[in-house]
Motif scaffolding. Structure first.
Motif, mmCIF file in Angstrom:
data_model
loop_
_atom_site.group_PDB
_atom_site.id
_atom_site.type_symbol
_atom_site.label_atom_id
_atom_site.label_comp_id
_atom_site.label_asym_id
_atom_site.label_seq_id
_atom_site.Cartn_x
_atom_site.Cartn_y
_atom_site.Cartn_z
ATOM 1 N N LEU A 208 0.597 -1.970 5.764
ATOM 2 C CA LEU A 208 0.704 -2.268 4.337
ATOM 3 C C LEU A 208 1.684 -3.415 4.103
ATOM 4 O O LEU A 208 1.411 -4.332 3.311
ATOM 5 N N ASP B 80 -2.331 3.162 -2.628
ATOM 6 C CA ASP B 80 -2.532 3.329 -1.188
ATOM 7 C C ASP B 80 -1.983 4.682 -0.755
ATOM 8 O O ASP B 80 -0.879 5.071 -1.141
ATOM 9 N N ARG C 224 -7.209 3.538 -0.397
ATOM 10 C CA ARG C 224 -6.849 2.682 0.724
ATOM 11 C C ARG C 224 -6.775 1.259 0.185
ATOM 12 O O ARG C 224 -7.765 0.572 0.063
ATOM 13 N N LEU C 225 -5.579 0.867 -0.222
ATOM 14 C CA LEU C 225 -5.382 -0.401 -0.905
ATOM 15 C C LEU C 225 -6.439 -0.586 -1.982
ATOM 16 O O LEU C 225 -7.158 -1.578 -2.017
ATOM 17 N N GLN D 97 -8.345 -3.936 7.923
ATOM 18 C CA GLN D 97 -9.712 -3.438 7.792
ATOM 19 C C GLN D 97 -10.694 -4.199 8.680
ATOM 20 O O GLN D 97 -11.783 -3.695 8.963
ATOM 21 N N GLY E 158 -7.154 -5.602 2.866
ATOM 22 C CA GLY E 158 -6.194 -5.476 3.952
ATOM 23 C C GLY E 158 -6.721 -6.078 5.242
ATOM 24 O O GLY E 158 -7.862 -5.817 5.644
ATOM 25 N N HIS F 157 0.113 -6.687 4.909
ATOM 26 C CA HIS F 157 -0.809 -7.172 3.884
ATOM 27 C C HIS F 157 -0.063 -7.725 2.677
ATOM 28 O O HIS F 157 -0.494 -8.718 2.076
ATOM 29 N N THR F 158 1.038 -7.095 2.304
ATOM 30 C CA THR F 158 1.748 -7.547 1.104
ATOM 31 C C THR F 158 2.308 -8.957 1.258
ATOM 32 O O THR F 158 2.661 -9.589 0.259
#
Length: 434
Positions: free
Chosen positions: A327, A316, A294-295, A251, A248, A330-331
């Motif tokens: 999220l 997640d 977390r992912l 992070q 992610g 990130h996707t």
């Protein structure tokens, strides 16, 4: 035996959450005030990113061969996950002895489960030498049971967003004020970039207490290097480091918060008892971070065994709108395969706020009720909410296993399945698939 004593502790107070410091201070006094016998404390509050920041700090200290006590919540599979003593989780006999000691000292008086288990953590930490102690707040900050440490070495506030409104207030300013309650007079606070309203509250509190704020975007920065690594720049250093081990883009920011802590603590004048931190440990530390749910890419277990070749399963535990936005961001990098979801959430959460940035990104979604949770959102309501937010194929499912099987049947080729919406859902998945 562990389960029976934990069950007894949950029945010591009629409310699951009742924010106060009086009860835990009374118990800690009966235990000999172990919170006063800890190594230098880093106290972490915030809405999102707390766990990842704590996990990164732990990995950095352990890479530097420094013993770290770590207190986090909630646990996902085993209660012992909450109390890491000098790098190790307690064994069942050690945990049982610890809980029996605090139960005896409490003598049956009203106290919440979080308060009495926080006291247990402090007692464990006070009995074992370590170089640092990292404490994550459970809820809020000002009246959180962890906020009994009067002189931490450093405080940290991660991004603040709307969550737990029934306990912390329905306005972002009220929530920020509760988080700001961990600040201590004259002790520096490392602060993630915040929205305007939250930032104003933190600034006011820091001015009142003479707290130096070390702000992301002003005093320290992180950016992605051309090779995917992380470049950190702080007041006195610039470090070129590997990419964070946790997935992610967000992070990078959580890692920067941890690095800002390391930089600050490496100065001798604010924390003269803190050991020197070797910069050579930064890279190995960042590469070794682990933080379940977390992912997390699941690679073994019955659910993974169900997948056809080329499929992936991710997990997640984020459960509020801010986490869902991260999220969803990130996707956008997951363009090689269709994205499907198994979704479960508590009815007490902002269900529409969570799904608004995320639901339309799912090709197909199956909603489940979280097993064993009285406040679980019914699967039918979860599917209806996803449909409201433009997921075109959203249906209820009786279980996670049935949901995964249905998604596989609905797919036309390799896909990526994301189980999301709740740490409680993540815990049930990890209990059988980790």
């Amino acid at each position: 035996m562990i389960d029976s004593i934990l069950d007894r502790l949950t029945r010591l107070h009629p409310k699951v959450i009742d924010l106060s410091l009086d009860r835990v201070l009374r118990l800690l006094d009966a235990l000999g005030s172990p919170q006063e016998k800890l190594p230098p404390v880093i106290h972490v509050a915030g809405t999102n990113g707390k766990g990842s920041t704590v996990a990164t700090l732990r990995a950095l200290f352990e890479a530097a061969e420094m013993r770290a006590h770590v207190y986090t919540s909630p646990h996902l599979v085993r209660f012992a996950e909450r109390i890491r003593v000098a790098g190790s989780l307690p064994t069942d006999p050690e945990l049982l002895a610890l809980l029996e000691e605090v139960e005896a000292a409490n003598a049956g008086r009203p106290i919440t489960f979080f308060e009495i288990t926080t006291a247990a953590a402090f007692l464990a930490f006070a009995k074992t030498p370590a170089e640092v102690c990292i404490l994550e707040t459970g809820l809020g900050g000002r009246l959180d049971a962890t906020n009994v440490v009067e002189r931490p070495a450093l405080t940290v506030i991660t991004p603040i967003a709307m969550d737990h409104e029934s306990f912390l207030g329905g306005r972002i300013e009220a929530i920020a004020a509760e988080k700001a309650g961990i600040m201590k007079r004259g002790i520096a606070c490392v602060v993630a970039k915040q929205g305007r309203k939250a930032a104003k509250v933190l600034e006011a509190r820091s001015s009142e207490l003479g707290v130096p704020l070390i702000r992301e975007g002003e005093h320290f920065f992180a950016r992605t290097a051309s090779d995917g690594g992380l470049v950190y720049r702080g007041p006195s250093v610039e470090w070129s480091l590997p990419a964070p081990a946790l997935a992610g883009a967000f992070q990078y920011r959580n890692t920067a918060l941890a690095l800002a802590c390391i930089e600050r603590l490496s100065r001798t004048e604010p924390v003269p008892t803190f050991p020197d931190f070797p910069p050579s440990a930064l890279g190995p530390g960042i590469r070794s971070v682990t933080w379940p749910a977390r992912l997390q890419h699941l690679t073994n277990g019955p659910l993974v065994d169900m997948l056809p070749e080329g499929w992936e399963l991710w997990l997640d535990g984020g459960h509020n709108p801010h986490a869902a936005e991260a999220l969803a961001q990130h996707t956008r990098s997951w363009r090689d395969k269709p994205l499907m979801a198994v979704f479960g959430i508590l009815s007490t959460k902002d269900v529409d706020g969570y799904l608004e940035p995320l639901a339309a990104r799912f090709h197909t979604l199956r909603a489940v009720a979280i097993p064993g949770e009285a406040a679980a959102l019914p699967a039918e309501d979860g599917a209806a909410a996803a449909t409201r937010h433009f997921c075109l194929d959203a249906k209820p499912s009786p279980s996670v296993e049935a949901a995964v099987a249905d998604l596989i049947a609905a797919g036309t080729g390799p896909a990526r399945i994301l189980i999301c919406g709740s740490l409680y859902l993540a815990g049930t998945v990890l209990s059988d698939n980790s």
